[in-house]
Design a protein around this motif. Structure first.
Motif, PDB file in Angstrom:
ATOM      1  N   SER A  52      29.281  -1.684 -16.630  1.00 24.67           N
ATOM      2  CA  SER A  52      29.165  -1.278 -18.031  1.00 24.67           C
ATOM      3  C   SER A  52      29.757  -2.333 -18.959  1.00 24.67           C
ATOM      4  O   SER A  52      29.181  -2.646 -20.006  1.00 24.67           O
ATOM      5  N   VAL A  53      30.914  -2.879 -18.581  1.00 27.80           N
ATOM      6  CA  VAL A  53      31.542  -3.927 -19.391  1.00 27.80           C
ATOM      7  C   VAL A  53      30.657  -5.174 -19.408  1.00 27.80           C
ATOM      8  O   VAL A  53      30.502  -5.824 -20.454  1.00 27.80           O
ATOM      9  N   ALA A  54      30.062  -5.507 -18.261  1.00 28.15           N
ATOM     10  CA  ALA A  54      29.165  -6.661 -18.199  1.00 28.15           C
ATOM     11  C   ALA A  54      27.963  -6.460 -19.125  1.00 28.15           C
ATOM     12  O   ALA A  54      27.562  -7.383 -19.848  1.00 28.15           O
ATOM     13  N   GLY A  56      27.948  -4.529 -21.749  1.00 24.34           N
ATOM     14  CA  GLY A  56      28.495  -4.619 -23.098  1.00 24.34           C
ATOM     15  C   GLY A  56      28.664  -6.047 -23.555  1.00 24.34           C
ATOM     16  O   GLY A  56      28.454  -6.374 -24.729  1.00 24.34           O
ATOM     17  N   GLN A  57      29.030  -6.933 -22.619  1.00 25.84           N
ATOM     18  CA  GLN A  57      29.182  -8.349 -22.950  1.00 25.84           C
ATOM     19  C   GLN A  57      27.835  -9.005 -23.251  1.00 25.84           C
ATOM     20  O   GLN A  57      27.749  -9.899 -24.092  1.00 25.84           O
ATOM     21  N   VAL A  58      26.787  -8.551 -22.575  1.00 27.87           N
ATOM     22  CA  VAL A  58      25.445  -9.058 -22.885  1.00 27.87           C
ATOM     23  C   VAL A  58      25.060  -8.647 -24.302  1.00 27.87           C
ATOM     24  O   VAL A  58      24.542  -9.449 -25.085  1.00 27.87           O
ATOM     25  N   VAL A  59      25.353  -7.388 -24.627  1.00 38.49           N
ATOM     26  CA  VAL A  59      25.053  -6.879 -25.971  1.00 38.49           C
ATOM     27  C   VAL A  59      25.849  -7.639 -27.029  1.00 38.49           C
ATOM     28  O   VAL A  59      25.383  -7.838 -28.160  1.00 38.49           O
ATOM     29  N   GLN A 139      30.110   6.110 -19.422  1.00 36.66           N
ATOM     30  CA  GLN A 139      29.455   4.811 -19.256  1.00 36.66           C
ATOM     31  C   GLN A 139      29.027   4.258 -20.612  1.00 36.66           C
ATOM     32  O   GLN A 139      29.237   3.080 -20.907  1.00 36.66           O
ATOM     33  N   ILE A 140      28.454   5.115 -21.445  1.00 31.71           N
ATOM     34  CA  ILE A 140      28.019   4.691 -22.778  1.00 31.71           C
ATOM     35  C   ILE A 140      29.217   4.259 -23.610  1.00 31.71           C
ATOM     36  O   ILE A 140      29.169   3.262 -24.342  1.00 31.71           O
ATOM     37  N   ALA A 141      30.325   5.009 -23.498  1.00 30.72           N
ATOM     38  CA  ALA A 141      31.542   4.663 -24.240  1.00 30.72           C
ATOM     39  C   ALA A 141      32.070   3.303 -23.811  1.00 30.72           C
ATOM     40  O   ALA A 141      32.499   2.495 -24.648  1.00 30.72           O
ATOM     41  N   THR A 142      32.038   3.043 -22.523  1.00 30.15           N
ATOM     42  CA  THR A 142      32.530   1.767 -22.002  1.00 30.15           C
ATOM     43  C   THR A 142      31.675   0.607 -22.483  1.00 30.15           C
ATOM     44  O   THR A 142      32.204  -0.448 -22.869  1.00 30.15           O
ATOM     45  N   ILE A 143      30.357   0.786 -22.490  1.00 33.69           N
ATOM     46  CA  ILE A 143      29.451  -0.259 -22.971  1.00 33.69           C
ATOM     47  C   ILE A 143      29.730  -0.560 -24.444  1.00 33.69           C
ATOM     48  O   ILE A 143      29.825  -1.718 -24.857  1.00 33.69           O
ATOM     49  N   ASN A 150      37.943  -6.661 -26.502  1.00 30.62           N
ATOM     50  CA  ASN A 150      38.319  -7.525 -25.387  1.00 30.62           C
ATOM     51  C   ASN A 150      37.857  -6.913 -24.063  1.00 30.62           C
ATOM     52  O   ASN A 150      38.282  -5.806 -23.720  1.00 30.62           O
ATOM     53  N   PRO A 151      36.986  -7.584 -23.312  1.00 33.47           N
ATOM     54  CA  PRO A 151      36.436  -6.996 -22.083  1.00 33.47           C
ATOM     55  C   PRO A 151      37.486  -6.723 -21.007  1.00 33.47           C
ATOM     56  O   PRO A 151      37.374  -5.735 -20.276  1.00 33.47           O
TER      57      PRO A 151
END
Length: 205
Positions: A52-54, A56-59, A139-143, A150-151
């Protein structure tokens, strides 16, 4: 860093209590060694957090202004939806979530009814949790958090939140499960999402 860690920890801990994955851990720990269930569940939740963090980083490569407003809208809209859902929930909502978890575990046991080894228990705990968590509100919250914060902080906070919930489920889940109100947890989660949306709006000024 601290803000991202705290946000991840609070959102995940509150959102995950009484969730389907929580009850899956409770049920599995009643039939298998707790340490194995805990290891499998935490591994699944940690893997989901990292994915999810990954994502989010793409986004996060999108323009910062778009991410900022999207984060605000997502948190507030999701918070309002949770409050609306909580208002519509029956008193038996917790029992329904627990029954869904029970069905998932029973189905897995039917597909693997032979004597379970250490690895099969770990795999069952991992797969049931991973599948149940996919598309979940946590999962949505984490993204959303990872896209604008900060990831490393989000990852650490979210994983710690999952570890706390998994530990509660595995160690004292049977006793606590009957006292958890899915309706109240959903209300609390909704208000928390709205608060983080407001904080994100204020910080972006």
């Amino acid at each position: 860093m601290l803000t991202a860690f705290t946000a991840g920890l609070l959102l995940i801990t509150i959102s995950e209590l009484g969730d389907k994955t929580f009850f899956i851990a409770v049920i599995l720990s009643m039939h298998h060694p707790r340490r194995l269930v805990f290891a499998g569940v935490v591994a699944a939740l940690a893997a989901m957090t990292i994915l999810s963090v990954a994502f989010g980083q793409v986004v996060s490569f999108l323009p910062k202004q778009i991410i900022h407003y999207a984060e605000i809208v997502l948190f507030i809209a999701f918070g309002l939806k949770l409050i609306y859902d909580a208002n519509k929930m029956a008193a038996s909502a917790t029992e329904e979530v627990a029954e869904e978890a029970q069905e998932a575990v029973e189905k897995a046991d039917l597909n693997n009814s032979q004597q379970k080894s250490v690895w099969s228990i770990l795999l069952e705990s991992f797969m049931l949790t991973f599948i149940a968590e996919w598309g979940d509100r946590t999962q949505i919250a984490t993204i959303a958090l990872a896209a604008g914060n900060n990831p490393i902080g989000v990852t650490a906070g979210a994983i710690l939140g999952h570890v706390i919930c998994a530990a509660i489920a595995v160690i004292g889940g049977k006793l606590i499960a009957g006292r958890i109100s899915e309706r109240q947890i959903t209300f609390l989660g909704g208000f928390l999402f709205i608060i983080f949306g407001i904080v994100a709006a204020i910080e972006g000024k």
